[in-house]
Enzyme design. Structure first.
Site, PDB file in Angstrom:
ATOM      1  N   GLY A   1       0.762  -1.245   0.000  1.00 49.76           N
ATOM      2  CA  GLY A   1       0.000   0.000   0.000  1.00 49.76           C
ATOM      3  C   GLY A   1       0.788   1.288   0.000  1.00 49.76           C
ATOM      4  O   GLY A   1       0.357   2.287  -0.549  1.00 49.76           O
ATOM      5  N   ASP A   9      -5.100   1.309  10.732  1.00 51.47           N
ATOM      6  CA  ASP A   9      -6.485   1.058  11.122  1.00 51.47           C
ATOM      7  C   ASP A   9      -6.500   0.507  12.548  1.00 51.47           C
ATOM      8  O   ASP A   9      -6.473   1.282  13.506  1.00 51.47           O
ATOM      9  CB  ASP A   9      -7.090   0.083  10.102  1.00 51.47           C
ATOM     10  CG  ASP A   9      -8.572  -0.180  10.304  1.00 51.47           C
ATOM     11  OD1 ASP A   9      -9.204   0.538  11.080  1.00 51.47           O
ATOM     12  OD2 ASP A   9      -9.104  -1.109   9.657  1.00 51.47           O
ATOM     13  N   GLY A  60      -4.046  -1.072  13.944  1.00 47.73           N
ATOM     14  CA  GLY A  60      -2.698  -0.926  14.495  1.00 47.73           C
ATOM     15  C   GLY A  60      -1.989  -2.260  14.671  1.00 47.73           C
ATOM     16  O   GLY A  60      -0.827  -2.318  15.069  1.00 47.73           O
ATOM     17  N   LEU A  83       1.075  -2.646  12.305  1.00 51.87           N
ATOM     18  CA  LEU A  83       2.171  -1.778  12.707  1.00 51.87           C
ATOM     19  C   LEU A  83       2.867  -2.285  13.965  1.00 51.87           C
ATOM     20  O   LEU A  83       4.102  -2.279  14.053  1.00 51.87           O
ATOM     21  CB  LEU A  83       1.619  -0.377  12.945  1.00 51.87           C
ATOM     22  CG  LEU A  83       2.685   0.691  13.017  1.00 51.87           C
ATOM     23  CD1 LEU A  83       3.400   0.812  11.688  1.00 51.87           C
ATOM     24  CD2 LEU A  83       2.056   2.015  13.382  1.00 51.87           C
ATOM     25  N   LYS A 136      -6.493   6.254  10.637  1.00 46.21           N
ATOM     26  CA  LYS A 136      -7.942   5.986  10.761  1.00 46.21           C
ATOM     27  C   LYS A 136      -8.244   5.539  12.193  1.00 46.21           C
ATOM     28  O   LYS A 136      -7.768   4.498  12.635  1.00 46.21           O
ATOM     29  CB  LYS A 136      -8.331   4.898   9.743  1.00 46.21           C
ATOM     30  CG  LYS A 136      -9.798   4.595   9.705  1.00 46.21           C
ATOM     31  CD  LYS A 136     -10.198   3.891   8.421  1.00 46.21           C
ATOM     32  CE  LYS A 136      -9.871   2.417   8.416  1.00 46.21           C
ATOM     33  NZ  LYS A 136     -10.355   1.744   7.188  1.00 46.21           N
ATOM     34  N   ARG A 179      -5.481   0.734  -6.637  1.00 49.07           N
ATOM     35  CA  ARG A 179      -4.208   1.302  -6.171  1.00 49.07           C
ATOM     36  C   ARG A 179      -3.724   2.414  -7.094  1.00 49.07           C
ATOM     37  O   ARG A 179      -3.003   3.310  -6.693  1.00 49.07           O
ATOM     38  CB  ARG A 179      -3.114   0.225  -6.133  1.00 49.07           C
ATOM     39  CG  ARG A 179      -3.309  -0.846  -5.084  1.00 49.07           C
ATOM     40  CD  ARG A 179      -1.996  -1.621  -4.913  1.00 49.07           C
ATOM     41  NE  ARG A 179      -2.186  -2.910  -4.252  1.00 49.07           N
ATOM     42  CZ  ARG A 179      -2.211  -3.081  -2.925  1.00 49.07           C
ATOM     43  NH1 ARG A 179      -2.103  -2.046  -2.116  1.00 49.07           N
ATOM     44  NH2 ARG A 179      -2.373  -4.277  -2.405  1.00 49.07           N
TER      45      ARG A 179
HETATM   46  P1  IMP Z   1      -4.278  -2.571  10.584  1.00 51.18           P
HETATM   47  O1  IMP Z   1      -3.381  -3.725  10.925  1.00 51.18           O
HETATM   48  O2  IMP Z   1      -5.713  -2.858  10.931  1.00 51.18           O
HETATM   49  O3  IMP Z   1      -3.830  -1.255  11.186  1.00 51.18           O
HETATM   50  O4  IMP Z   1      -4.317  -2.428   9.025  1.00 51.18           O
HETATM   51  C1  IMP Z   1      -3.227  -2.020   8.361  1.00 51.18           C
HETATM   52  C2  IMP Z   1      -3.241  -2.315   6.886  1.00 51.18           C
HETATM   53  O5  IMP Z   1      -4.515  -2.714   6.390  1.00 51.18           O
HETATM   54  C3  IMP Z   1      -2.906  -1.046   6.159  1.00 51.18           C
HETATM   55  O6  IMP Z   1      -1.521  -0.891   6.036  1.00 51.18           O
HETATM   56  C4  IMP Z   1      -3.587  -1.250   4.845  1.00 51.18           C
HETATM   57  O7  IMP Z   1      -2.739  -1.952   3.968  1.00 51.18           O
HETATM   58  C5  IMP Z   1      -4.814  -2.065   5.187  1.00 51.18           C
HETATM   59  N1  IMP Z   1      -5.973  -1.157   5.377  1.00 51.18           N
HETATM   60  C6  IMP Z   1      -6.533  -0.724   6.524  1.00 51.18           C
HETATM   61  N2  IMP Z   1      -7.553   0.113   6.311  1.00 51.18           N
HETATM   62  C7  IMP Z   1      -7.642   0.245   4.967  1.00 51.18           C
HETATM   63  C8  IMP Z   1      -8.477   1.022   4.096  1.00 51.18           C
HETATM   64  O8  IMP Z   1      -9.363   1.798   4.510  1.00 51.18           O
HETATM   65  N3  IMP Z   1      -8.218   0.893   2.768  1.00 51.18           N
HETATM   66  C9  IMP Z   1      -7.252   0.091   2.247  1.00 51.18           C
HETATM   67  N4  IMP Z   1      -6.431  -0.631   3.023  1.00 51.18           N
HETATM   68  C10 IMP Z   1      -6.624  -0.560   4.372  1.00 51.18           C
HETATM   69 MG    MG Z   2      -0.351  -0.996   4.469  1.00 45.59          MG
END
Ligand code: IMP
Ligand code: MG
Length: 172
Positions: free
Chosen positions: A41, A100, A102, A105, A128, A162
């Site tokens: 992404g 989102d 986390g 990360l 987010k 993308r």
């Molecule tokens: P997390 O582990 O829930 O924080 O999600 C992280 C990853 O999910 C991000 O780096 C994105 O690649 C993907 N992701 C989360 N939210 C979105 C969104 O709204 N659109 C597209 N990809 C998302």
């Molecule tokens: Mg990502």
């Protein structure tokens, strides 16, 4: 047909990135900075960010996959590409497209820590908030949203969108 509602225009994105790059260039002046983009992404964001940063820096990529083809986190993170750069004693800035829950990360920070950099900070295009589950410090964020699934400018839904130069809210 899914509906695409505009969130950020090309001009808005360009301005946010130049402001972010200005902050990063000043904070890391004289330091051995390594930008690490989280694939897939962050590839578009990183490409623009690196060209706006005015201090010398290295680039590498980390691959992480968490989402499968849905819009909610699978909670199982898979490392799909590891780091090749020597990070010992260097200042790492992890570059994400969107944070989102986390969960991704948190996992990646632990991995990067094991490579013993001098410091680790986080830079994201979109922060987010609503579904955040992990308490993580986000040092640089270009834009904050509460909720919604965003696509474009590197961000996908099932590997599509993308390529869009703007950012949209995808309504399924
Ligand atoms: P997390 O582990 O829930 O924080 O999600 C992280 C990853 O999910 C991000 O780096 C994105 O690649 C993907 N992701 C989360 N939210 C979105 C969104 O709204 N659109 C597209 N990809 C998302
Ligand atoms: Mg990502």
């Amino acid at each position: 047909m899914p509906e695409l509602v505009p969130v950020l225009s090309k001009d808005e994105i360009r301005e946010m990135i130049s402001e972010l790059a200005r902050k990063i260039s000043s904070e890391y002046k004289g330091r051995p900075l390594v930008l690490i983009g989280v694939l897939k992404g962050a590839f578009v964001f990183l490409a623009d960010l690196t060209r706006n940063i005015t201090i010398p820096h290295e680039i590498d990529f980390l691959g992480a996959a968490s989402y499968g083809s849905g819009t909610t986190s699978s909670e199982t993170i898979k490392l799909t590409k590891s780091i090749e750069t020597k990070l010992q004693g260097k200042d790492v800035l992890l570059v994400e497209d969107i944070i989102d829950t986390g969960i991704t990360l948190e996992y990646l920070i632990e991995y990067v820590k094991s490579l013993q950099p001098a410091s680790i900070k986080v830079c994201t295009l979109i922060d987010k908030h609503q579904r955040r589950r992990k308490k993580i410090k986000i040092d640089f964020a270009a834009h904050i949203v509460q909720e919604g699934f965003l696509v474009g400018y590197g961000m996908d839904y099932a590997e599509k969108y993308r390529n869009l130069p703007e950012i949209y809210h995808l309504k399924l």
